[in-house]
Design an enzyme around this catalytic site. Structure first.
Site, PDB file in Angstrom:
ATOM      1  N   ASP A   1       0.917  -1.033  -0.037  1.00 13.46           N
ATOM      2  CA  ASP A   1       0.092  -0.203   0.016  1.00 13.46           C
ATOM      3  C   ASP A   1       1.069   1.103   0.191  1.00 13.46           C
ATOM      4  O   ASP A   1       1.660   1.327   0.980  1.00 13.46           O
ATOM      5  CB  ASP A   1      -1.101  -0.117   1.137  1.00 13.46           C
ATOM      6  CG  ASP A   1      -1.872   0.973   1.041  1.00 13.46           C
ATOM      7  OD1 ASP A   1      -2.213   1.639  -0.005  1.00 13.46           O
ATOM      8  OD2 ASP A   1      -2.507   1.319   2.126  1.00 13.46           O
TER       9      ASP A   1
ATOM     10  N   GLU B   1      -2.347   0.152  -4.410  1.00 15.79           N
ATOM     11  CA  GLU B   1      -2.179  -0.978  -3.523  1.00 15.79           C
ATOM     12  C   GLU B   1      -2.557  -2.366  -4.523  1.00 15.79           C
ATOM     13  O   GLU B   1      -3.243  -2.276  -5.376  1.00 15.79           O
ATOM     14  CB  GLU B   1      -3.146  -0.914  -2.499  1.00 15.79           C
ATOM     15  CG  GLU B   1      -4.566  -0.832  -2.909  1.00 15.79           C
ATOM     16  CD  GLU B   1      -5.434  -0.917  -1.459  1.00 15.79           C
ATOM     17  OE1 GLU B   1      -5.134  -1.774  -0.577  1.00 15.79           O
ATOM     18  OE2 GLU B   1      -6.616  -0.117  -1.588  1.00 15.79           O
TER      19      GLU B   1
END
Length: 352
Positions: free
Chosen positions: A10, A105
Protein backbone atom coordinates in the site's frame (compact mmCIF):
# COMPACT_ATOMS: atom_id res chain seq x y z
CA UNK A 1 -4.06 -22.24 8.37
CA UNK A 2 -2.79 -21.61 4.84
CA UNK A 3 0.97 -21.68 4.29
CA UNK A 4 0.77 -19.14 1.49
CA UNK A 5 2.96 -16.05 1.64
CA UNK A 6 0.88 -13.02 0.71
CA UNK A 7 2.08 -9.42 0.63
CA UNK A 8 -0.24 -6.43 0.58
CA UNK A 9 1.61 -3.37 -0.71
CA UNK A 10 0.00 0.00 0.00
CA UNK A 11 1.64 3.22 -1.14
CA UNK A 12 1.74 5.96 1.47
CA UNK A 13 -0.64 8.87 0.67
CA UNK A 14 -0.01 8.05 -2.99
CA UNK A 15 -1.64 10.91 -4.92
CA UNK A 16 -0.42 13.51 -2.43
CA UNK A 17 3.08 11.99 -2.32
CA UNK A 18 3.38 12.08 -6.12
CA UNK A 19 2.36 15.75 -6.11
CA UNK A 20 4.89 16.54 -3.37
CA UNK A 21 7.59 14.77 -5.36
CA UNK A 22 6.77 16.98 -8.34
CA UNK A 23 6.49 20.13 -6.20
CA UNK A 24 9.03 19.68 -3.36
CA UNK A 25 8.56 23.29 -2.21
CA UNK A 26 5.22 22.14 -0.75
CA UNK A 27 6.78 19.57 1.59
CA UNK A 28 5.82 20.10 5.20
CA UNK A 29 2.59 21.90 4.29
CA UNK A 30 -0.95 20.45 4.52
CA UNK A 31 -1.57 19.46 0.90
CA UNK A 32 -4.85 18.12 -0.46
CA UNK A 33 -5.40 16.79 -3.96
CA UNK A 34 -8.66 18.24 -5.25
CA UNK A 35 -10.28 20.66 -7.62
CA UNK A 36 -10.92 23.70 -5.45
CA UNK A 37 -14.64 24.34 -5.41
CA UNK A 38 -17.39 24.35 -2.83
CA UNK A 39 -19.03 21.20 -4.25
CA UNK A 40 -15.82 19.18 -4.70
CA UNK A 41 -14.47 16.40 -2.54
CA UNK A 42 -10.76 15.76 -2.03
CA UNK A 43 -9.01 12.78 -3.61
CA UNK A 44 -6.14 12.58 -1.12
CA UNK A 45 -4.48 14.33 1.80
CA UNK A 46 -0.81 14.49 2.75
CA UNK A 47 0.21 13.26 6.19
CA UNK A 48 0.60 16.88 7.29
CA UNK A 49 -3.00 17.52 6.21
CA UNK A 50 -4.20 14.42 8.04
CA UNK A 51 -3.02 15.95 11.31
CA UNK A 52 -5.90 18.41 10.91
CA UNK A 53 -8.39 15.57 10.48
CA UNK A 54 -8.49 15.78 6.69
CA UNK A 55 -9.00 12.64 4.62
CA UNK A 56 -10.04 11.58 1.13
CA UNK A 57 -13.75 11.91 0.30
CA UNK A 58 -14.07 14.93 2.60
CA UNK A 59 -15.82 17.92 1.06
CA UNK A 60 -13.74 20.97 0.21
CA UNK A 61 -16.11 23.04 2.34
CA UNK A 62 -15.20 20.92 5.38
CA UNK A 63 -11.50 21.15 4.53
CA UNK A 64 -11.70 24.95 4.48
CA UNK A 65 -13.30 24.92 7.92
CA UNK A 66 -10.84 22.47 9.52
CA UNK A 67 -7.69 23.69 7.80
CA UNK A 68 -7.94 27.12 6.16
CA UNK A 69 -4.23 27.00 5.30
CA UNK A 70 -4.54 23.81 3.22
CA UNK A 71 -2.81 23.90 -0.16
CA UNK A 72 -4.94 22.63 -3.07
CA UNK A 73 -3.28 20.74 -5.91
CA UNK A 74 -5.39 19.48 -8.84
CA UNK A 75 -5.16 15.74 -9.53
CA UNK A 76 -2.98 14.45 -12.38
CA UNK A 77 -4.31 10.95 -13.02
CA UNK A 78 -2.13 10.28 -16.07
CA UNK A 79 0.94 10.87 -13.91
CA UNK A 80 -0.42 8.61 -11.15
CA UNK A 81 -0.95 5.83 -13.69
CA UNK A 82 2.57 6.30 -15.03
CA UNK A 83 4.06 5.99 -11.53
CA UNK A 84 1.80 3.02 -10.79
CA UNK A 85 3.17 1.28 -13.89
CA UNK A 86 6.70 1.77 -12.54
CA UNK A 87 5.66 0.21 -9.24
CA UNK A 88 4.07 -2.79 -10.97
CA UNK A 89 7.24 -3.29 -12.97
CA UNK A 90 9.01 -3.79 -9.63
CA UNK A 91 6.38 -6.33 -8.57
CA UNK A 92 6.89 -8.35 -11.75
CA UNK A 93 10.54 -8.96 -10.90
CA UNK A 94 9.35 -11.15 -8.03
CA UNK A 95 6.04 -12.73 -9.07
CA UNK A 96 3.39 -12.81 -11.77
CA UNK A 97 0.64 -13.39 -9.19
CA UNK A 98 -0.28 -9.73 -8.76
CA UNK A 99 -3.81 -8.53 -7.98
CA UNK A 100 -4.14 -4.75 -8.30
CA UNK A 101 -6.75 -3.16 -6.06
CA UNK A 102 -6.17 0.38 -7.28
CA UNK A 103 -3.29 2.46 -8.61
CA UNK A 104 -1.63 2.48 -5.20
CA UNK A 105 -2.19 -0.96 -3.70
CA UNK A 106 -1.97 -4.61 -4.69
CA UNK A 107 -1.75 -8.15 -3.39
CA UNK A 108 1.25 -10.29 -4.31
CA UNK A 109 1.54 -14.04 -3.82
CA UNK A 110 5.26 -14.67 -3.27
CA UNK A 111 4.96 -18.25 -2.01
CA UNK A 112 7.03 -19.22 -5.05
CA UNK A 113 8.85 -16.08 -6.12
CA UNK A 114 11.20 -15.63 -9.06
CA UNK A 115 14.22 -14.98 -6.83
CA UNK A 116 13.59 -18.00 -4.59
CA UNK A 117 13.74 -15.86 -1.46
CA UNK A 118 12.41 -18.06 1.38
CA UNK A 119 11.18 -15.23 3.61
CA UNK A 120 8.29 -13.08 2.43
CA UNK A 121 9.40 -10.31 4.76
CA UNK A 122 12.67 -10.06 2.82
CA UNK A 123 10.78 -9.94 -0.47
CA UNK A 124 8.64 -7.08 0.85
CA UNK A 125 11.71 -5.23 2.10
CA UNK A 126 13.40 -5.52 -1.31
CA UNK A 127 10.27 -4.39 -3.15
CA UNK A 128 9.81 -1.35 -0.91
CA UNK A 129 13.46 -0.38 -1.31
CA UNK A 130 13.25 -0.70 -5.11
CA UNK A 131 10.06 1.38 -5.25
CA UNK A 132 11.73 4.14 -3.25
CA UNK A 133 14.91 4.03 -5.33
CA UNK A 134 13.01 4.23 -8.62
CA UNK A 135 10.12 6.54 -7.77
CA UNK A 136 11.14 8.42 -4.63
CA UNK A 137 7.96 7.23 -2.93
CA UNK A 138 7.48 5.13 0.19
CA UNK A 139 5.28 2.06 0.56
CA UNK A 140 4.01 0.05 3.49
CA UNK A 141 3.57 -3.71 3.45
CA UNK A 142 1.71 -6.41 5.33
CA UNK A 143 2.91 -9.99 5.13
CA UNK A 144 0.59 -12.82 6.19
CA UNK A 145 -0.82 -16.24 5.19
CA UNK A 146 -3.83 -14.72 3.37
CA UNK A 147 -5.17 -11.56 1.78
CA UNK A 148 -7.40 -10.45 4.66
CA UNK A 149 -4.59 -10.60 7.22
CA UNK A 150 -2.02 -9.07 4.86
CA UNK A 151 -4.27 -6.05 4.26
CA UNK A 152 -4.70 -5.47 7.99
CA UNK A 153 -0.96 -5.92 8.57
CA UNK A 154 -0.01 -3.33 5.94
CA UNK A 155 -1.71 -0.63 8.02
CA UNK A 156 0.12 -1.63 11.20
CA UNK A 157 3.43 0.18 10.57
CA UNK A 158 2.33 2.99 8.28
CA UNK A 159 3.87 5.04 6.85
CA UNK A 160 7.00 3.48 5.32
CA UNK A 161 7.01 0.28 7.36
CA UNK A 162 6.05 -3.36 7.22
CA UNK A 163 4.57 -5.93 9.56
CA UNK A 164 4.93 -9.70 9.35
CA UNK A 165 2.12 -11.83 10.79
CA UNK A 166 3.21 -15.50 10.79
CA UNK A 167 0.57 -18.27 11.00
CA UNK A 168 1.33 -19.22 14.61
CA UNK A 169 0.61 -15.66 15.83
CA UNK A 170 -2.67 -15.09 13.99
CA UNK A 171 -5.09 -16.09 16.78
CA UNK A 172 -3.33 -13.98 19.41
CA UNK A 173 -3.24 -11.04 16.99
CA UNK A 174 -6.97 -11.29 16.26
CA UNK A 175 -7.91 -11.63 19.93
CA UNK A 176 -7.24 -7.93 20.56
CA UNK A 177 -7.76 -6.59 17.02
CA UNK A 178 -10.24 -3.67 17.11
CA UNK A 179 -13.28 -4.39 14.97
CA UNK A 180 -12.75 -1.13 13.09
CA UNK A 181 -9.67 -2.69 11.50
CA UNK A 182 -11.72 -5.36 9.73
CA UNK A 183 -12.10 -4.46 6.03
CA UNK A 184 -15.71 -3.69 5.25
CA UNK A 185 -16.75 -3.05 8.84
CA UNK A 186 -18.13 0.44 8.40
CA UNK A 187 -20.09 2.64 10.78
CA UNK A 188 -23.40 0.81 10.44
CA UNK A 189 -21.85 -2.62 10.99
CA UNK A 190 -19.66 -1.41 13.86
CA UNK A 191 -22.63 0.16 15.62
CA UNK A 192 -24.50 -3.14 15.46
CA UNK A 193 -21.44 -5.06 16.67
CA UNK A 194 -21.03 -2.73 19.63
CA UNK A 195 -24.70 -3.14 20.54
CA UNK A 196 -24.00 -6.89 20.76
CA UNK A 197 -21.07 -6.33 23.12
CA UNK A 198 -18.35 -6.87 20.51
CA UNK A 199 -15.19 -4.80 20.67
CA UNK A 200 -12.51 -7.02 19.13
CA UNK A 201 -12.22 -9.83 16.60
CA UNK A 202 -11.81 -12.08 19.62
CA UNK A 203 -15.29 -11.09 20.80
CA UNK A 204 -16.62 -11.74 17.30
CA UNK A 205 -15.15 -15.24 17.35
CA UNK A 206 -17.35 -16.18 20.29
CA UNK A 207 -20.49 -15.94 18.14
CA UNK A 208 -21.70 -18.93 16.14
CA UNK A 209 -22.13 -18.67 12.38
CA UNK A 210 -25.92 -18.79 12.64
CA UNK A 211 -25.95 -15.89 15.10
CA UNK A 212 -23.80 -13.77 12.79
CA UNK A 213 -26.04 -14.57 9.82
CA UNK A 214 -29.05 -13.54 11.87
CA UNK A 215 -27.50 -10.19 12.79
CA UNK A 216 -25.52 -9.32 9.64
CA UNK A 217 -27.12 -11.22 6.77
CA UNK A 218 -24.81 -12.91 4.31
CA UNK A 219 -21.93 -10.71 5.50
CA UNK A 220 -22.08 -12.96 8.57
CA UNK A 221 -20.39 -15.75 6.58
CA UNK A 222 -17.46 -13.46 5.91
CA UNK A 223 -17.29 -12.24 9.49
CA UNK A 224 -17.27 -15.79 10.84
CA UNK A 225 -14.25 -16.66 8.70
CA UNK A 226 -12.39 -13.40 9.28
CA UNK A 227 -12.72 -13.70 13.05
CA UNK A 228 -10.80 -16.98 12.72
CA UNK A 229 -8.21 -15.59 10.34
CA UNK A 230 -9.59 -17.63 7.45
CA UNK A 231 -9.52 -16.29 3.89
CA UNK A 232 -9.07 -18.77 1.05
CA UNK A 233 -9.49 -16.22 -1.73
CA UNK A 234 -6.53 -16.55 -4.12
CA UNK A 235 -4.49 -13.67 -5.46
CA UNK A 236 -6.02 -13.16 -8.90
CA UNK A 237 -3.56 -12.09 -11.58
CA UNK A 238 -4.71 -9.11 -13.61
CA UNK A 239 -6.49 -10.03 -16.81
CA UNK A 240 -7.20 -8.00 -19.90
CA UNK A 241 -10.33 -5.99 -19.29
CA UNK A 242 -13.39 -6.09 -21.52
CA UNK A 243 -14.28 -2.62 -20.31
CA UNK A 244 -12.53 0.43 -18.90
CA UNK A 245 -13.42 1.51 -15.39
CA UNK A 246 -12.31 3.53 -12.41
CA UNK A 247 -13.46 3.36 -8.81
CA UNK A 248 -12.61 4.62 -5.37
CA UNK A 249 -12.89 2.89 -2.00
CA UNK A 250 -14.13 5.47 0.48
CA UNK A 251 -12.26 5.89 3.78
CA UNK A 252 -15.59 5.72 5.60
CA UNK A 253 -19.09 4.61 4.67
CA UNK A 254 -21.04 7.45 3.08
CA UNK A 255 -24.72 8.03 2.27
CA UNK A 256 -25.69 8.04 -1.39
CA UNK A 257 -25.65 11.81 -1.82
CA UNK A 258 -22.13 12.21 -0.46
CA UNK A 259 -20.83 9.27 -2.48
CA UNK A 260 -22.21 10.97 -5.60
CA UNK A 261 -19.82 13.85 -4.96
CA UNK A 262 -17.06 11.64 -6.39
CA UNK A 263 -18.67 11.29 -9.81
CA UNK A 264 -17.08 14.39 -11.44
CA UNK A 265 -13.47 13.40 -10.78
CA UNK A 266 -14.19 9.73 -11.53
CA UNK A 267 -15.63 10.80 -14.90
CA UNK A 268 -12.57 12.97 -15.60
CA UNK A 269 -10.25 10.07 -14.80
CA UNK A 270 -12.23 7.60 -16.88
CA UNK A 271 -12.40 9.94 -19.87
CA UNK A 272 -8.62 10.32 -19.83
CA UNK A 273 -8.30 6.53 -20.00
CA UNK A 274 -10.77 6.34 -22.89
CA UNK A 275 -8.88 9.04 -24.79
CA UNK A 276 -5.48 7.47 -24.16
CA UNK A 277 -6.66 4.05 -25.38
CA UNK A 278 -8.12 5.70 -28.52
CA UNK A 279 -11.49 4.00 -28.16
CA UNK A 280 -15.12 5.05 -27.88
CA UNK A 281 -17.88 3.60 -25.73
CA UNK A 282 -21.60 3.04 -26.05
CA UNK A 283 -22.49 1.92 -22.51
CA UNK A 284 -21.92 3.33 -19.04
CA UNK A 285 -22.11 1.36 -15.79
CA UNK A 286 -22.35 2.70 -12.26
CA UNK A 287 -21.05 0.46 -9.48
CA UNK A 288 -21.74 0.89 -5.77
CA UNK A 289 -20.68 -1.33 -2.88
CA UNK A 290 -22.63 -1.12 0.37
CA UNK A 291 -21.25 -1.38 3.89
CA UNK A 292 -22.15 -5.09 3.95
CA UNK A 293 -20.45 -5.77 0.59
CA UNK A 294 -23.59 -5.91 -1.55
CA UNK A 295 -22.87 -4.76 -5.10
CA UNK A 296 -25.34 -2.47 -6.85
CA UNK A 297 -24.91 -1.77 -10.56
CA UNK A 298 -26.88 0.27 -13.06
CA UNK A 299 -26.15 0.41 -16.81
CA UNK A 300 -27.16 2.68 -19.68
CA UNK A 301 -26.60 1.66 -23.31
CA UNK A 302 -26.77 4.13 -26.19
CA UNK A 303 -27.17 3.67 -29.94
CA UNK A 304 -24.05 5.75 -30.57
CA UNK A 305 -20.85 6.62 -28.77
CA UNK A 306 -20.33 9.00 -25.85
CA UNK A 307 -19.12 12.28 -27.38
CA UNK A 308 -17.31 13.81 -24.41
CA UNK A 309 -16.64 13.76 -20.67
CA UNK A 310 -19.72 15.87 -19.93
CA UNK A 311 -21.91 13.22 -21.54
CA UNK A 312 -20.16 10.51 -19.51
CA UNK A 313 -20.77 12.41 -16.27
CA UNK A 314 -24.40 13.06 -17.21
CA UNK A 315 -24.92 9.34 -17.83
CA UNK A 316 -23.34 8.46 -14.47
CA UNK A 317 -25.57 10.98 -12.68
CA UNK A 318 -28.65 9.57 -14.43
CA UNK A 319 -27.67 6.11 -13.22
CA UNK A 320 -27.17 7.42 -9.69
CA UNK A 321 -30.71 8.79 -9.78
CA UNK A 322 -31.96 5.25 -10.45
CA UNK A 323 -30.56 3.96 -7.14
CA UNK A 324 -33.26 3.98 -4.44
CA UNK A 325 -32.17 6.40 -1.69
CA UNK A 326 -32.40 3.84 1.12
CA UNK A 327 -31.43 5.72 4.24
CA UNK A 328 -30.11 2.62 6.00
CA UNK A 329 -27.57 1.98 3.24
CA UNK A 330 -24.08 3.39 3.53
CA UNK A 331 -21.66 3.02 0.64
CA UNK A 332 -17.98 2.14 0.84
CA UNK A 333 -17.11 2.14 -2.89
CA UNK A 334 -18.24 3.99 -5.97
CA UNK A 335 -17.07 3.48 -9.53
CA UNK A 336 -18.02 4.02 -13.14
CA UNK A 337 -17.07 2.05 -16.22
CA UNK A 338 -17.69 2.04 -19.95
CA UNK A 339 -18.28 -0.90 -22.26
CA UNK A 340 -19.20 -1.79 -25.84
CA UNK A 341 -15.84 -0.34 -26.83
CA UNK A 342 -14.97 0.35 -30.46
CA UNK A 343 -11.85 1.88 -32.05
CA UNK A 344 -12.16 5.64 -32.34
CA UNK A 345 -13.89 6.92 -35.51
CA UNK A 346 -15.44 3.51 -36.23
CA UNK A 347 -18.80 4.78 -34.99
CA UNK A 348 -20.67 7.85 -36.22
CA UNK A 349 -20.11 10.83 -33.97
CA UNK A 350 -23.70 11.06 -32.77
CA UNK A 351 -25.22 11.31 -29.33
CA UNK A 352 -28.48 9.48 -28.76
Amino acid sequence: MSLRKIIHIDMDAFYASVELREQPHLKGRPVVVAWEGARSVICAASYEARQFGLHSAMSVATVKRLCPQAVYVPPHFDLYRQVSAQIHAVFRRYTDLIEPLSLDEAYLDVTRNFKNIPYAGEVAKEIRAAIFAETGLTASAGIAPNKFLAKIASDWRKPNGQFVLPPHKVMAFLETLPLGKIPGAGKVTLKKMQSLGMRTAGDLRRFERGELLNHFGRYGYRLYDLARGTDEHPVKAERERLQISTEITLPEDLPLGQAAGHLPHLAEDLWRQITRKNVEAQSVTLKLKTYDFRIITRTLTYSSVLPDCAALLQAAQMLMARVPPQTEDAFRLIGIGVGRLVPKNQQQDLWA
